[in-house]
Scaffold this motif. Structure first.
Motif, PDB file in Angstrom:
ATOM      1  N   ILE A 106      15.249  31.640  45.055  1.00 41.64           N
ATOM      2  CA  ILE A 106      16.946  31.944  45.688  1.00 41.64           C
ATOM      3  C   ILE A 106      17.631  30.653  45.401  1.00 41.64           C
ATOM      4  CG2 ILE A 106      18.011  33.189  47.645  1.00 41.64           C
ATOM      5  CD1 ILE A 106      15.092  33.545  48.122  1.00 41.64           C
ATOM      6  N   GLY A 124      21.157  26.023  42.601  1.00 44.65           N
ATOM      7  CA  GLY A 124      21.280  25.704  42.664  1.00 44.65           C
ATOM      8  C   GLY A 124      20.592  24.442  41.852  1.00 44.65           C
ATOM      9  N   MET A 125      19.912  22.732  41.514  1.00 40.90           N
ATOM     10  CA  MET A 125      19.556  22.152  41.065  1.00 40.90           C
ATOM     11  C   MET A 125      18.483  21.692  41.145  1.00 40.90           C
ATOM     12  SD  MET A 125      22.138  20.848  39.580  1.00 40.90           S
ATOM     13  CE  MET A 125      21.509  19.980  38.270  1.00 40.90           C
ATOM     14  N   LEU A 164      29.717  15.846  42.027  1.00 45.44           N
ATOM     15  CA  LEU A 164      29.577  14.663  42.214  1.00 45.44           C
ATOM     16  C   LEU A 164      30.218  12.970  42.492  1.00 45.44           C
ATOM     17  CD1 LEU A 164      27.423  12.788  39.720  1.00 45.44           C
ATOM     18  CD2 LEU A 164      29.692  13.255  37.927  1.00 45.44           C
ATOM     19  N   ALA A 185      17.769  27.970  49.662  1.00 48.61           N
ATOM     20  CA  ALA A 185      19.120  28.094  49.943  1.00 48.61           C
ATOM     21  C   ALA A 185      18.658  27.407  51.518  1.00 48.61           C
ATOM     22  CB  ALA A 185      18.912  29.655  51.125  1.00 48.61           C
ATOM     23  N   GLU A 214      36.025  16.475  51.759  1.00 51.27           N
ATOM     24  CA  GLU A 214      35.456  15.257  51.014  1.00 51.27           C
ATOM     25  C   GLU A 214      37.665  15.849  50.410  1.00 51.27           C
ATOM     26  OE1 GLU A 214      33.354  13.424  48.136  1.00 51.27           O
ATOM     27  OE2 GLU A 214      34.257  14.721  46.668  1.00 51.27           O
ATOM     28  N   TYR A 251      23.667  18.003  54.047  1.00 50.04           N
ATOM     29  CA  TYR A 251      22.351  17.743  53.567  1.00 50.04           C
ATOM     30  C   TYR A 251      20.974  18.043  54.648  1.00 50.04           C
ATOM     31  CZ  TYR A 251      24.120  13.352  51.646  1.00 50.04           C
ATOM     32  OH  TYR A 251      24.940  13.346  51.066  1.00 50.04           O
ATOM     33  N   LEU A 265      17.040  14.988  48.859  1.00 48.85           N
ATOM     34  CA  LEU A 265      17.911  14.671  48.545  1.00 48.85           C
ATOM     35  C   LEU A 265      18.901  14.579  47.288  1.00 48.85           C
ATOM     36  CD1 LEU A 265      18.710  14.333  51.964  1.00 48.85           C
ATOM     37  CD2 LEU A 265      18.395  16.228  51.276  1.00 48.85           C
ATOM     38  N   SER A 268      16.972  16.914  44.496  1.00 45.86           N
ATOM     39  CA  SER A 268      16.501  17.966  44.420  1.00 45.86           C
ATOM     40  C   SER A 268      15.779  19.136  43.758  1.00 45.86           C
ATOM     41  CB  SER A 268      17.431  18.619  44.860  1.00 45.86           C
ATOM     42  OG  SER A 268      19.027  18.307  44.275  1.00 45.86           O
TER      43      SER A 268
HETATM   44  C1  LIG Z   1      30.963  17.015  48.142  1.00 42.47           C
HETATM   45  C2  LIG Z   1      29.154  16.938  48.013  1.00 42.47           C
HETATM   46  C3  LIG Z   1      28.607  15.553  46.998  1.00 42.47           C
HETATM   47  C4  LIG Z   1      27.748  14.821  46.859  1.00 42.47           C
HETATM   48  N1  LIG Z   1      27.654  14.387  46.760  1.00 42.47           N
HETATM   49  C5  LIG Z   1      26.438  13.725  45.749  1.00 42.47           C
HETATM   50  C6  LIG Z   1      26.496  12.075  44.461  1.00 42.47           C
HETATM   51  O1  LIG Z   1      27.132  11.948  44.696  1.00 42.47           O
HETATM   52  N2  LIG Z   1      25.183  12.333  43.801  1.00 42.47           N
HETATM   53  C7  LIG Z   1      24.184  13.008  44.409  1.00 42.47           C
HETATM   54  O2  LIG Z   1      22.500  12.872  44.680  1.00 42.47           O
HETATM   55  N3  LIG Z   1      24.239  14.301  45.117  1.00 42.47           N
HETATM   56  C8  LIG Z   1      25.272  14.511  45.841  1.00 42.47           C
HETATM   57  N4  LIG Z   1      25.507  15.437  46.370  1.00 42.47           N
HETATM   58  C9  LIG Z   1      24.238  16.227  46.769  1.00 42.47           C
HETATM   59  C10 LIG Z   1      23.937  17.056  45.678  1.00 42.47           C
HETATM   60  O3  LIG Z   1      25.080  18.602  45.366  1.00 42.47           O
HETATM   61  C11 LIG Z   1      22.870  18.004  46.814  1.00 42.47           C
HETATM   62  O4  LIG Z   1      21.471  17.332  47.756  1.00 42.47           O
HETATM   63  C12 LIG Z   1      22.586  18.914  45.770  1.00 42.47           C
HETATM   64  O5  LIG Z   1      23.073  19.787  45.017  1.00 42.47           O
HETATM   65  C13 LIG Z   1      21.111  20.034  47.092  1.00 42.47           C
HETATM   66  O6  LIG Z   1      20.500  20.861  45.738  1.00 42.47           O
HETATM   67  P1  LIG Z   1      19.536  22.107  46.444  1.00 42.47           P
HETATM   68  O7  LIG Z   1      19.368  22.994  45.303  1.00 42.47           O
HETATM   69  O8  LIG Z   1      18.556  21.528  47.453  1.00 42.47           O
HETATM   70  O9  LIG Z   1      20.739  22.823  47.329  1.00 42.47           O
HETATM   71  P2  LIG Z   1      22.126  24.429  46.890  1.00 42.47           P
HETATM   72  O10 LIG Z   1      22.710  23.375  45.831  1.00 42.47           O
HETATM   73  O11 LIG Z   1      22.802  24.819  47.691  1.00 42.47           O
HETATM   74  O12 LIG Z   1      21.397  25.501  45.977  1.00 42.47           O
HETATM   75  C14 LIG Z   1      21.298  26.619  46.994  1.00 42.47           C
HETATM   76  C15 LIG Z   1      21.877  27.744  46.204  1.00 42.47           C
HETATM   77  O13 LIG Z   1      20.897  28.623  47.287  1.00 42.47           O
HETATM   78  C16 LIG Z   1      22.417  29.553  46.583  1.00 42.47           C
HETATM   79  N5  LIG Z   1      22.037  30.419  47.827  1.00 42.47           N
HETATM   80  C17 LIG Z   1      22.676  30.544  49.702  1.00 42.47           C
HETATM   81  N6  LIG Z   1      21.622  31.701  50.263  1.00 42.47           N
HETATM   82  C18 LIG Z   1      21.905  32.781  48.953  1.00 42.47           C
HETATM   83  C19 LIG Z   1      21.537  33.815  49.061  1.00 42.47           C
HETATM   84  N7  LIG Z   1      21.123  34.606  50.337  1.00 42.47           N
HETATM   85  N8  LIG Z   1      21.052  34.740  47.597  1.00 42.47           N
HETATM   86  C20 LIG Z   1      20.899  33.952  46.702  1.00 42.47           C
HETATM   87  N9  LIG Z   1      21.248  32.757  46.645  1.00 42.47           N
HETATM   88  C21 LIG Z   1      21.319  32.081  48.007  1.00 42.47           C
HETATM   89  C22 LIG Z   1      23.951  29.006  47.104  1.00 42.47           C
HETATM   90  O14 LIG Z   1      24.205  29.716  46.636  1.00 42.47           O
HETATM   91  C23 LIG Z   1      23.208  27.794  46.504  1.00 42.47           C
HETATM   92  O15 LIG Z   1      24.115  27.747  44.844  1.00 42.47           O
HETATM   93  C24 LIG Z   1      27.112  15.766  46.388  1.00 42.47           C
HETATM   94  C25 LIG Z   1      27.299  17.188  47.865  1.00 42.47           C
HETATM   95  C26 LIG Z   1      28.334  17.951  48.100  1.00 42.47           C
HETATM   96  C27 LIG Z   1      29.025  19.067  49.240  1.00 42.47           C
END
Ligand SMILES: Cc1cc2nc3c(=O)[nH]c(=O)nc-3n(C[C@H](O)[C@H](O)[C@H](O)COP(=O)(O)OP(=O)(O)OC[C@H]3O[C@@H](n4cnc5c(N)ncnc54)[C@H](O)[C@@H]3O)c2cc1C
Length: 468
Positions: free
Chosen positions: A10, A13-14, A57, A260, A288, A422, A448, A453
């Motif tokens: 689900i 994301g990264m 980023l 998610a 931001e 976070y 994080l 991630s």
């Molecule tokens: C403004 C900003 C600046 C940042 N700057 C940096 C940086 O400079 N360096 C760094 O290392 N990190 C940075 N980060 C943090 C980094 O982007 C995150 O920690 C990382 O991308 C989190 O990844 P994730 O896969 O855990 O979660 P997420 O990226 O939140 O992925 C979750 C995904 O699940 C999807 N989803 C949710 N619910 C559902 C559902 N019910 N059905 C289907 N899909 C669903 C969402 O749409 C999303 O695509 C930043 C974040 C932001 C917002």
């Protein structure tokens, strides 16, 4: 008949993308289900008025030279079979922590920070070196460690409250879901990834990293469905038996990995739960601002700082603010000030991140929201003046475009409860949930940031998809 997969992930994301690569590489039939139309989650990109913007980023952490084969970043690339050269990484120049009257500089050579601590806090240097050694020797990635307060732990090494706050400021801003404190395990990860290792960015920005990762997943035969939100997870006999999608169709999978978030995933199993109201919902969100200029910061005399972590208050506070934005501290990122050499970005960019209140931004009507964005944009730009070299003060006339995102934006595009970047303060390090075949990965598993991630996706796929 619904389609059956070895693993359904689900979120694209990264963490989800990295988990997908790992599963597909070992021949698992994998599907990634993403509600949004763009991949990357919190770390994505968009275009507005013909101009491309990165969302998440500032910098990728954990940067080390390619020869350091045992370093996390290089191990991660090996696990994903990604060739480092494809990422076209360029290093930061140097960054600083700016508190009233004190600037602590650091870069990708950890000796710089040590020299700065010795210069500014001579009585603390022995303790700081012991802290650095303790962090280097801290047991690696133990998935069963309970929460320990770093505020208590750090005092055996650092006794000057100002130095303590200056160390916390960047580490909290780049990776703490807890107000005014951090879990020791999380602190150690962030200290290593920012101070021991370092910061870099793909030359072209985040879209290059996402393209490389997506390409890898696709070539391995992984399936990705965009604009395909998961509406509900049906549990039977302690397992997820069916995945109901937003359009009413269903798929089934042996294992479900969710990036998610913790309260968000539980609410998918029990729709009566409201993630925003959960005790596990994160308390910290951010705004931001992005300002685009005709000229480059170095022509204004601001060519040295890649990132400035600032605090203008007597005490640094990392809490959900009562006001829409907390102007007392924040992060200024100058994407131009990486080592671009002879291929500089064409326009100047200044990004400013501040703590922001979910309740304020999500409580506004559409009209109030637009007005608040305009007001706060101006106030944020003014608040960073003390951190800028005096020669830069005239640059404002050169502004060609602006944008701003708030907790409301994060929530809309990623569905994160309370727009908390976070995630939950409660991390589930082994990824397990109340259901045998449903696991968390990404932010709420506990690693994080971009590199963290992705690492989480790899570790959770190894543990629950490949071993299981
Ligand atoms: C403004 C900003 C600046 C940042 N700057 C940096 C940086 O400079 N360096 C760094 O290392 N990190 C940075 N980060 C943090 C980094 O982007 C995150 O920690 C990382 O991308 C989190 O990844 P994730 O896969 O855990 O979660 P997420 O990226 O939140 O992925 C979750 C995904 O699940 C999807 N989803 C949710 N619910 C559902 C559902 N019910 N059905 C289907 N899909 C669903 C969402 O749409 C999303 O695509 C930043 C974040 C932001 C917002």
């Amino acid at each position: 008949m619904s389609e059956h997969y070895d693993v359904a992930i689900i979120g694209a994301g990264m963490s989800g993308l990295a988990a997908g690569i790992r599963a597909a590489h070992f021949g698992k039939k994998a599907i990634i289900l993403e509600q949004h139309n763009a991949p990357g989650g919190l770390n994505s990109f968009y275009a507005k008025d013909g101009r491309k913007y990165d969302v998440g980023l500032h910098a990728m952490t954990n940067f080390v030279p390619a020869k350091e084969r045992r370093a996390i970043f290089n191990k991660l690339l090996r696990q994903l079979r990604i060739d480092r050269a494809e990422l076209d990484l360029i290093e930061q120049k140097s960054s600083r922590v700016a508190f009233p009257g004190v600037n602590l500089r650091f870069g990708n050579d950890e000796a710089l920070l040590e020299a700065e601590v010795e210069r500014l806090f001579p009585g603390q240097i022995d303790g700081f070196v012991r802290l650095s050694v303790a962090i280097r020797n801290y047991p690696d990635l133990d998935l069963n460690q309970p929460y320990h307060s770093t505020r208590k732990w750090i005092k055996q090494f650092v006794t000057d409250p100002l130095l303590e706050e200056m160390i916390f400021c960047p580490l909290m801003y780049y990776g703490s879901a807890v107000e005014d404190d951090m879990d020791v395990g999380q602190f150690v990860i962030m200290f290593r990834s920012i101070f021991h290792e370092g910061l870099a960015r793909p030359a072209e920005g985040i879209r290059l990293l996402i393209r490389v990762v997506l390409d890898r997943y696709r070539k391995l035969g992984g399936i990705r469905k965009m604009k395909t939100g998961v509406k509900q997870l049906i549990a039977e006999d302690g397992k997820i038996s069916r995945i109901v999608l937003q359009d009413g169709s269903e798929v089934t999978a042996d294992v479900v990995l969710s990036c998610a978030g913790l309260p968000e995933t539980y609410a998918l199993v029990d729709p009566s739960l409201v993630p925003d109201e959960s005790n596990q919902a994160g308390k910290l969100s951010f705004s931001e601002t992005i300002a685009v200029y005709n000229s480059l910061p170095e022509t204004w005399g601001w060519g040295d700082d890649t990132i400035v972590f600032f605090n203008n208050a007597e005490r640094f506070s990392y809490r959900n603010p009562a006001d829409p934005i907390d102007l007392r501290s924040g992060v200024i990122c100058l994407p131009n000030n990486f080592e671009f050499g002879d291929r500089p970005l064409k326009e100047g960019l200044v990004r400013v991140t501040c703590l922001a209140s979910h309740d304020n931004w999500c409580g506004y009507s559409d009209e109030e929201y637009e007005k608040a964005k305009t007001d706060w944009f101006e106030r944020i730009q003014k608040s960073i003046l003390p951190m800028m070299p005096p020669s830069t003060r005239e640059y404002a006339g050169d502004l060609v475009a602006t944008d701003m995102f708030t907790p409301r934006t994060v929530k809309k595009f990623t569905r994160r409860a309370r727009g908390a970047i976070y995630g939950s303060p409660e991390k589930v390090k082994d990824g397990r949930t109340s259901w045998d075949n449903l696991f968390l990965c990404g932010t709420d598993q506990g690693y994080l940031g971009i590199v963290g991630s992705m690492l989480s996706g790899v570790v959770m796929a190894n543990e629950h998809v490949l071993k299981g």
